[in-house]
Write a protein that holds these residues in place. Structure first.
Motif, mmCIF file in Angstrom:
data_model
loop_
_atom_site.group_PDB
_atom_site.id
_atom_site.type_symbol
_atom_site.label_atom_id
_atom_site.label_comp_id
_atom_site.label_asym_id
_atom_site.label_seq_id
_atom_site.Cartn_x
_atom_site.Cartn_y
_atom_site.Cartn_z
ATOM 1 N N SER A 48 0.792 -1.145 -0.125
ATOM 2 C CA SER A 48 0.149 0.091 -0.107
ATOM 3 C C SER A 48 0.897 1.208 0.054
ATOM 4 C CB SER A 48 -0.779 0.100 1.299
ATOM 5 O OG SER A 48 -1.478 -1.257 1.381
ATOM 6 N N THR A 49 0.406 2.410 -0.572
ATOM 7 C CA THR A 49 1.042 3.544 -0.481
ATOM 8 C C THR A 49 -0.151 4.880 -0.152
ATOM 9 O OG1 THR A 49 2.654 5.123 -1.590
ATOM 10 C CG2 THR A 49 1.038 3.972 -3.222
ATOM 11 N N SER A 50 0.263 5.840 0.067
ATOM 12 C CA SER A 50 -0.580 7.083 0.263
ATOM 13 C C SER A 50 -0.043 8.317 -0.504
ATOM 14 C CB SER A 50 -1.027 7.502 1.388
ATOM 15 O OG SER A 50 0.321 7.811 2.321
ATOM 16 N N ARG A 51 1.188 7.804 -1.051
ATOM 17 C CA ARG A 51 1.835 8.858 -1.948
ATOM 18 C C ARG A 51 2.960 8.228 -2.717
ATOM 19 N NH1 ARG A 51 5.075 13.552 0.842
ATOM 20 N NH2 ARG A 51 3.059 13.962 1.873
ATOM 21 N N GLY A 52 3.164 8.448 -3.990
ATOM 22 C CA GLY A 52 4.153 7.905 -4.883
ATOM 23 C C GLY A 52 4.263 6.547 -5.110
ATOM 24 N N GLN A 53 5.357 5.900 -5.040
ATOM 25 C CA GLN A 53 5.456 4.393 -5.464
ATOM 26 C C GLN A 53 5.384 3.487 -4.195
ATOM 27 O OE1 GLN A 53 9.217 4.729 -7.092
ATOM 28 N NE2 GLN A 53 10.312 5.565 -5.512
ATOM 29 N N TRP A 54 5.106 2.344 -4.474
ATOM 30 C CA TRP A 54 5.028 1.349 -3.505
ATOM 31 C C TRP A 54 6.677 0.696 -3.326
ATOM 32 C CZ3 TRP A 54 1.883 1.711 -7.609
ATOM 33 C CH2 TRP A 54 0.637 1.825 -7.327
ATOM 34 N N MET A 55 6.624 0.121 -1.965
ATOM 35 C CA MET A 55 7.899 -0.361 -1.559
ATOM 36 C C MET A 55 7.895 -1.779 -1.285
ATOM 37 S SD MET A 55 9.737 2.662 -1.867
ATOM 38 C CE MET A 55 11.371 1.711 -1.388
ATOM 39 N N ALA A 56 8.877 -2.592 -1.985
ATOM 40 C CA ALA A 56 8.725 -3.876 -1.697
ATOM 41 C C ALA A 56 10.176 -4.158 -1.077
ATOM 42 C CB ALA A 56 8.794 -4.848 -3.022
ATOM 43 N N ARG A 57 10.756 -5.545 -1.239
ATOM 44 C CA ARG A 57 12.267 -5.776 -0.667
ATOM 45 C C ARG A 57 13.030 -6.310 -1.611
ATOM 46 N NH1 ARG A 57 12.112 -10.136 3.328
ATOM 47 N NH2 ARG A 57 10.976 -11.149 1.437
ATOM 48 N N ARG A 58 14.376 -6.107 -1.858
ATOM 49 C CA ARG A 58 15.352 -6.440 -2.867
ATOM 50 C C ARG A 58 15.244 -7.992 -2.841
ATOM 51 N NH1 ARG A 58 18.880 -1.971 -1.433
ATOM 52 N NH2 ARG A 58 18.487 -0.328 -2.915
ATOM 53 N N SER A 95 10.059 -11.434 -10.536
ATOM 54 C CA SER A 95 11.253 -11.417 -11.759
ATOM 55 C C SER A 95 11.462 -9.965 -12.410
ATOM 56 C CB SER A 95 10.615 -12.171 -13.077
ATOM 57 O OG SER A 95 9.309 -11.553 -13.620
ATOM 58 N N GLY A 96 10.642 -9.026 -12.068
ATOM 59 C CA GLY A 96 10.881 -7.854 -12.456
ATOM 60 C C GLY A 96 11.740 -7.131 -11.198
ATOM 61 N N ILE A 97 11.625 -7.445 -9.966
ATOM 62 C CA ILE A 97 12.302 -6.863 -8.988
ATOM 63 C C ILE A 97 13.867 -7.621 -9.228
ATOM 64 C CG2 ILE A 97 12.675 -7.173 -6.509
ATOM 65 C CD1 ILE A 97 9.856 -7.121 -6.016
ATOM 66 N N ALA A 98 13.865 -8.961 -9.497
ATOM 67 C CA ALA A 98 15.183 -9.683 -9.641
ATOM 68 C C ALA A 98 16.000 -8.897 -10.745
ATOM 69 C CB ALA A 98 14.924 -10.973 -9.842
ATOM 70 N N ALA A 99 15.346 -8.417 -11.887
ATOM 71 C CA ALA A 99 15.955 -7.745 -13.056
ATOM 72 C C ALA A 99 16.588 -6.514 -12.634
ATOM 73 C CB ALA A 99 15.061 -7.823 -14.146
ATOM 74 N N HIS A 117 12.842 -1.968 -2.146
ATOM 75 C CA HIS A 117 12.968 -1.843 -3.758
ATOM 76 C C HIS A 117 11.414 -1.058 -4.185
ATOM 77 C CE1 HIS A 117 14.044 -2.738 -7.640
ATOM 78 N NE2 HIS A 117 12.788 -2.974 -7.852
ATOM 79 N N PRO A 118 11.739 0.306 -4.690
ATOM 80 C CA PRO A 118 10.588 0.914 -5.230
ATOM 81 C C PRO A 118 9.789 -0.017 -6.370
ATOM 82 C CG PRO A 118 12.392 1.972 -6.076
ATOM 83 C CD PRO A 118 13.088 0.816 -5.005
ATOM 84 N N ILE A 119 8.419 0.223 -6.300
ATOM 85 C CA ILE A 119 7.738 -0.454 -7.372
ATOM 86 C C ILE A 119 6.789 0.653 -8.032
ATOM 87 C CG2 ILE A 119 5.810 -1.948 -7.873
ATOM 88 C CD1 ILE A 119 8.254 -3.352 -7.043
ATOM 89 N N PRO A 120 7.271 1.205 -9.298
ATOM 90 C CA PRO A 120 6.708 2.529 -9.449
ATOM 91 C C PRO A 120 5.317 2.038 -10.230
ATOM 92 C CG PRO A 120 8.390 1.696 -11.180
ATOM 93 C CD PRO A 120 8.381 0.875 -10.032
ATOM 94 N N MET A 121 4.474 2.967 -10.585
ATOM 95 C CA MET A 121 3.118 2.749 -11.256
ATOM 96 C C MET A 121 3.069 2.265 -12.598
ATOM 97 S SD MET A 121 -0.160 2.984 -11.253
ATOM 98 C CE MET A 121 -0.759 4.117 -9.901
ATOM 99 N N VAL A 220 18.764 5.556 0.044
ATOM 100 C CA VAL A 220 18.211 6.413 -0.863
ATOM 101 C C VAL A 220 19.177 7.229 -1.719
ATOM 102 C CG1 VAL A 220 17.128 8.878 -0.967
ATOM 103 C CG2 VAL A 220 16.226 7.325 0.672
ATOM 104 N N SER A 221 20.492 7.443 -1.363
ATOM 105 C CA SER A 221 21.300 8.210 -2.172
ATOM 106 C C SER A 221 22.645 7.643 -2.334
ATOM 107 C CB SER A 221 21.315 9.663 -2.102
ATOM 108 O OG SER A 221 21.873 10.004 -0.814
ATOM 109 N N ASP A 222 23.219 6.488 -1.744
ATOM 110 C CA ASP A 222 24.295 5.937 -1.596
ATOM 111 C C ASP A 222 25.422 7.021 -0.828
ATOM 112 O OD1 ASP A 222 24.287 3.379 -2.557
ATOM 113 O OD2 ASP A 222 24.654 3.812 -4.433
ATOM 114 N N ASP A 223 24.604 7.675 0.072
ATOM 115 C CA ASP A 223 25.424 8.764 0.751
ATOM 116 C C ASP A 223 26.170 8.096 1.857
ATOM 117 O OD1 ASP A 223 26.240 11.034 2.147
ATOM 118 O OD2 ASP A 223 24.314 12.146 2.012
#
Length: 251
Positions: A48-58, A95-99, A117-121, A220-223
């Motif tokens: 679920s998301t209330s803004r932007g993309q969804w989050m899964a795990r790598r 399979s999309g996450i794996a790629a 891992h982000p899942i975009p619309m 987020v940014s490899d900072d």
């Protein structure tokens, strides 16, 4: 306030019931067993998301990483007036996450495939309202009840029903803005633990605010810079006070 993950599960179950099926949450996971109008059942993982993309795990792209044995994922968008649902087969999602993770690892050898891992619309839009995949009716019947997470027992006439107390999370709500993301979390003053409740790394727990801050910024940014968790996090209220200032005042 109810977290978006719980809201998404409740919204999904309500729609399943109104489309002629039944749904049972699986204990210890954000997954639901759905029985269609023909009696066949399957397990659906809910994001679920209330803004932007969804989050899964790598890790979700790795074979055998799903203990629920799901057949589908449903992505619930809570940002609209009424929840929107995108239903996609588990094999396709994983399979999309794996790629994507394979490309991410190739960019910098030595990385470890953990974290969010982000899942975009764009990856799930084709699954909008694919209720047929779950053997459910395409049209909702409003005569069915919406609240179905737990069965309700009608009290005896001589017993006065007692309202169930609403759960209130005793932990402090905190937030931080970094790299274009707003990260919501909960801070436990007794243990100093921080749990990310919304945003990148949702669901991860850390033993200290500084550990959580550096994990999020790295993700987020490899900072590689070091951040002070007491100033990185601020109260999720109108005051916007830093976590450190808040604790010094309250202590």
């Amino acid at each position: 306030m109810e977290e978006s993950a719980d809201r998404g599960v409740r919204a999904f179950i309500a729609d399943v019931v109104q489309r002629g099926g039944s749904a049972t949450p699986l204990k210890g996971s954000r997954a639901v067993r759905v029985k269609g109008v023909d009696g066949r059942s399957c397990v659906v993982r809910v994001r679920s998301t209330s803004r932007g993309q969804w989050m899964a795990r790598r890790q979700d792209g790795m074979p055998g990483s799903d203990p629920t044995g799901s057949s589908y994922w449903v992505f619930v968008d809570l940002a609209t007036d009424s929840p929107q649902f995108y239903i996609v087969e588990s094999d396709e999602v994983e399979s999309g996450i794996a790629a994507d993770v394979e490309l991410w690892l190739a960019e910098r050898p030595g990385r470890v495939p953990t974290g969010s891992h982000p899942i975009p619309m764009s990856s799930v839009a084709h699954g909008h309202d694919r209720w047929d995949l779950l053997n459910l009716n395409q049209v909702r019947d409003s005569r069915y009840r919406k609240e179905v997470l737990r069965p309700r027992v009608k009290p005896a006439k001589t017993v006065k029903a007692v309202a169930e107390p609403e759960f209130v999370d005793p932990r402090t709500a905190i937030v931080s803005d970094f790299g274009g993301y707003r990260i919501h979390a909960r801070f436990d003053a007794e243990s100093s633990n921080v749990e990310i409740t919304r945003g990148p790394m949702e669901g991860r727990r850390f033993g200290h605010p500084t550990t959580a801050a550096n994990a999020v910024t790295k993700f987020v940014s490899d900072d590689d810079a070091e951040y002070d968790g007491w100033t990185f996090w601020r109260l999720d209220d109108r005051s916007g006070a830093s976590l450190g200032n808040y604790l010094s005042r309250s202590g």
